[in-house]
Design a protein around this motif. Structure first.
Motif, PDB file in Angstrom:
ATOM      1  N   GLU A  18     -12.830  -6.220   9.245  1.00 28.10           N
ATOM      2  CA  GLU A  18     -13.207  -4.884   8.778  1.00 28.10           C
ATOM      3  C   GLU A  18     -14.252  -4.951   7.672  1.00 28.10           C
ATOM      4  OE1 GLU A  18      -9.587  -3.036   7.546  1.00 28.10           O
ATOM      5  OE2 GLU A  18      -8.682  -3.131   9.529  1.00 28.10           O
ATOM      6  N   GLN A  53      -1.974  -3.024   5.214  1.00 29.22           N
ATOM      7  CA  GLN A  53      -2.447  -1.733   4.716  1.00 29.22           C
ATOM      8  C   GLN A  53      -2.636  -1.758   3.208  1.00 29.22           C
ATOM      9  OE1 GLN A  53       0.602   0.889   6.207  1.00 29.22           O
ATOM     10  NE2 GLN A  53      -0.491   1.333   8.103  1.00 29.22           N
ATOM     11  N   ARG A  56      -5.496  -4.001   2.053  1.00 29.36           N
ATOM     12  CA  ARG A  56      -6.771  -3.330   2.301  1.00 29.36           C
ATOM     13  C   ARG A  56      -7.150  -2.455   1.103  1.00 29.36           C
ATOM     14  NH1 ARG A  56      -5.400  -1.034   6.822  1.00 29.36           N
ATOM     15  NH2 ARG A  56      -6.244  -2.647   8.204  1.00 29.36           N
ATOM     16  N   LYS A  57      -6.188  -1.768   0.531  1.00 31.06           N
ATOM     17  CA  LYS A  57      -6.466  -0.887  -0.607  1.00 31.06           C
ATOM     18  C   LYS A  57      -6.711  -1.673  -1.895  1.00 31.06           C
ATOM     19  CE  LYS A  57      -6.222   2.972   1.592  1.00 31.06           C
ATOM     20  NZ  LYS A  57      -6.622   2.369   2.871  1.00 31.06           N
ATOM     21  N   GLU A 237      -1.553   4.502   1.710  1.00 27.86           N
ATOM     22  CA  GLU A 237      -1.991   3.276   2.379  1.00 27.86           C
ATOM     23  C   GLU A 237      -2.053   3.412   3.896  1.00 27.86           C
ATOM     24  OE1 GLU A 237       2.426   3.155   2.754  1.00 27.86           O
ATOM     25  OE2 GLU A 237       0.997   3.817   1.222  1.00 27.86           O
ATOM     26  N   TYR A 238      -1.539   4.497   4.464  1.00 31.82           N
ATOM     27  CA  TYR A 238      -1.458   4.632   5.915  1.00 31.82           C
ATOM     28  C   TYR A 238      -2.839   4.554   6.573  1.00 31.82           C
ATOM     29  CZ  TYR A 238       3.482   5.877   6.734  1.00 31.82           C
ATOM     30  OH  TYR A 238       4.850   5.851   6.876  1.00 31.82           O
ATOM     31  N   ASP A 239      -2.872   3.906   7.752  1.00 28.90           N
ATOM     32  CA  ASP A 239      -4.060   3.919   8.591  1.00 28.90           C
ATOM     33  C   ASP A 239      -4.180   5.271   9.301  1.00 28.90           C
ATOM     34  OD1 ASP A 239      -4.610   1.234   7.971  1.00 28.90           O
ATOM     35  OD2 ASP A 239      -3.296   0.535   9.594  1.00 28.90           O
ATOM     36  N   ASP A 241      -4.033   5.958  12.363  1.00 28.93           N
ATOM     37  CA  ASP A 241      -3.124   6.135  13.509  1.00 28.93           C
ATOM     38  C   ASP A 241      -1.654   5.895  13.173  1.00 28.93           C
ATOM     39  OD1 ASP A 241      -3.239   3.418  13.100  1.00 28.93           O
ATOM     40  OD2 ASP A 241      -3.726   2.901  15.176  1.00 28.93           O
ATOM     41  N   THR A 242      -1.312   5.713  11.903  1.00 27.66           N
ATOM     42  CA  THR A 242       0.075   5.388  11.553  1.00 27.66           C
ATOM     43  C   THR A 242       1.030   6.539  11.862  1.00 27.66           C
ATOM     44  OG1 THR A 242      -0.693   3.908   9.796  1.00 27.66           O
ATOM     45  CG2 THR A 242       1.610   4.577   9.729  1.00 27.66           C
ATOM     46  N   ALA A 275      -8.801  10.037   9.724  1.00 29.62           N
ATOM     47  CA  ALA A 275      -8.292   9.808   8.367  1.00 29.62           C
ATOM     48  C   ALA A 275      -9.067  10.688   7.396  1.00 29.62           C
ATOM     49  CB  ALA A 275      -8.430   8.343   7.986  1.00 29.62           C
ATOM     50  N   ARG A 278      -8.678   8.704   3.222  1.00 29.76           N
ATOM     51  CA  ARG A 278      -8.986   7.300   2.942  1.00 29.76           C
ATOM     52  C   ARG A 278      -9.670   7.093   1.588  1.00 29.76           C
ATOM     53  NH1 ARG A 278     -12.002   6.067   7.314  1.00 29.76           N
ATOM     54  NH2 ARG A 278     -10.185   5.460   8.564  1.00 29.76           N
TER      55      ARG A 278
END
Length: 321
Positions: A18, A53, A56-57, A237-239, A241-242, A275, A278
Motif C-alpha cells: 500500500e 489496521q 497502518r494508522k 482503524e476500520y478499512d 470494507d470492514t 471510506a 480515513r
C-alpha cells in the motif's frame, strides 16, 4: 513515521504493497535514534486484520516506532494460528518488567457481558493497573475504551436497544484539544457496538473531558485531564470494507441485521462502500502519537517508574527525597 515490525509479520507485505513506510528490523538496527516503544494489546479475534489496521494508522508520522504485540494468556484465541501467536505475540508476564511510551488496547466482541464476567477481566485489570507506572499514555478503542473508562474512572456502560452499526457524523466539542488538531468541525467515524457510555457521566467526572460526540452515535472521543488515558468509542482503524464484512458474516449466520447506516451508497449493499473517515482516523492516531506520546514521554523510560513512585508518594502526603 516508519513503523518497525518483524520482517516476516504478515502485515509487512500488506503495508508495503500500500506504499506505507515500513522499516525492517535490519534497517532499524542501523539508525542511531531511540524509537518510540508501543505495546498493542490485541483483544480482537481477527488478530491479523486488527494488527494490520492499527499499524497502518501508526505508520504515517515522522518518527520510528517499535511495537510489541500482546495477547491475554487467560483467553484462548481461536481465529488465528498458534504459530502466528507464538512467533509474534507476547504475554503480560513476559513484558511486565518493561516500560513503554504508549499502549493501545483494542476492542473485543464481549460488550453484552458484564466486565467482571469476561474470562480475561482479571488479567486485563492487572494490565491496566500496571500501565499506571509502566506506560506513559494509553489509547483505548471501542470495548477497550468502555473497559478502560470503567476500570480507571468508574464510568458505566449501558446496553443499546439495537446494535449501533454504521458510519456517523461527529462534532468536535473541545476544538482546543491537541487530540483533534486539524479536524474539521464535523467528521465521520465508524461504530459497531451494542453498548454505550453517556456523555453526562463523563462530563460529571472531574478527571475526564469530552472531546467529540455524535447526535446519532453518542460519545466518540474522551480523555483524562492528565492525558494518560484516551478513549475512542468507535473504530477509526476500520478499512473501507470492514463493516460490510461484519454485515455479510451476520447475515450468513441468519441474524436479522439492519444495513450499516450511512455506509453503502444509496443504502445498496450491492454497491462498493467508500471510506469517508480515513483522513480523520489517520489524524487522530498521528495527534495522539505526536502530542501525547513523543512530545511528553521521558527519553529514559526507566525514569517513568521513578516519576510514578514520586506521584504516589505525593498523593499520600509523604515527602519524597
Amino acid at each position: 513515521m516508519p513503523i518497525r515490525i518483524p520482517d516476516s509479520l504478515p502485515a509487512t507485505d500488506i503495508l508495503e504493497g500500500e506504499n506505507i513506510f515500513v522499516m525492517t528490523e535490519y534497517r532499524a538496527m542501523h539508525q542511531d535514534i531511540r524509537p518510540l516503544k508501543l505495546v498493542l494489546l490485541n483483544l480482537m479475534p481477527t488478530k491479523i486484520v486488527t494488527e494490520t489496521q492499527i499499524m497502518r494508522k501508526l505508520s504515517n508520522t515522522p518518527l520510528q516506532i517499535e511495537i510489541d504485540l500482546m495477547q491475554t494468556a487467560s483467553h484462548e484465541a481461536k481465529n488465528v494460528s498458534e504459530q502466528h501467536l507464538e512467533t509474534f505475540y507476547t504475554t503480560f508476564d513476559e513484558i511486565k518488567g518493561e516500560r513503554f511510551d504508549g499502549m493501545i488496547i483494542t476492542g473485543a466482541p464481549v460488550e453484552l457481558l458484564d466486565f467482571e464476567d469476561v474470562d480475561y477481566w482479571d488479567e486485563l485489570a492487572a494490565i491496566m493497573d500496571w500501565s499506571a507506572t509502566n506506560v506513559h499514555s494509553t489509547l483505548h478503542i471501542c470495548w477497550g475504551a468502555q473497559a478502560g473508562i470503567y476500570y480507571h474512572y468508574g464510568i458505566p456502560k449501558y446496553e443499546l436497544p439495537t446494535k449501533l452499526f454504521g458510519v456517523f457524523e461527529h462534532e468536535v466539542v473541545k476544538p482546543s484539544s491537541p487530540l483533534v488538531r486539524g479536524f474539521n468541525d464535523f467528521f465521520m467515524a465508524p461504530h459497531s457496538r451494542y453498548t454505550e457510555v453517556h456523555a453526562e457521566d463523563i462530563e460529571a467526572h472531574p478527571d475526564l473531558e469530552l472531546i467529540a460526540v455524535s447526535d446519532e452515535a453518542g460519545v466518540y472521543l474522551a480523555k483524562s485531564t492528565d492525558s494518560r488515558h484516551f478513549f475512542v468509542f468507535g473504530h477509526p482503524e476500520y478499512d473501507a470494507d470492514t463493516l460490510m464484512a461484519e454485515y455479510d458474516r451476520d447475515i450468513a449466520k441468519g441474524l436479522d441485521m439492519p444495513l450499516p447506516r450511512h455506509y453503502f451508497p444509496n443504502d445498496d449493499p450491492a454497491q462498493k462502500p467508500r471510506a469517508t473517515w480515513r483522513a480523520h482516523a489517520q489524524l487522530l492516531y498521528t495527534n495522539w502519537l505526536n502530542y501525547y506520546v513523543y512530545q511528553t514521554t521521558p527519553y529514559d523510560l526507566d525514569s517513568m517508574g521513578e516519576e510514578a513512585e514520586a506521584d504516589a508518594l505525593r498523593a499520600e502526603g509523604i515527602a519524597h527525597e
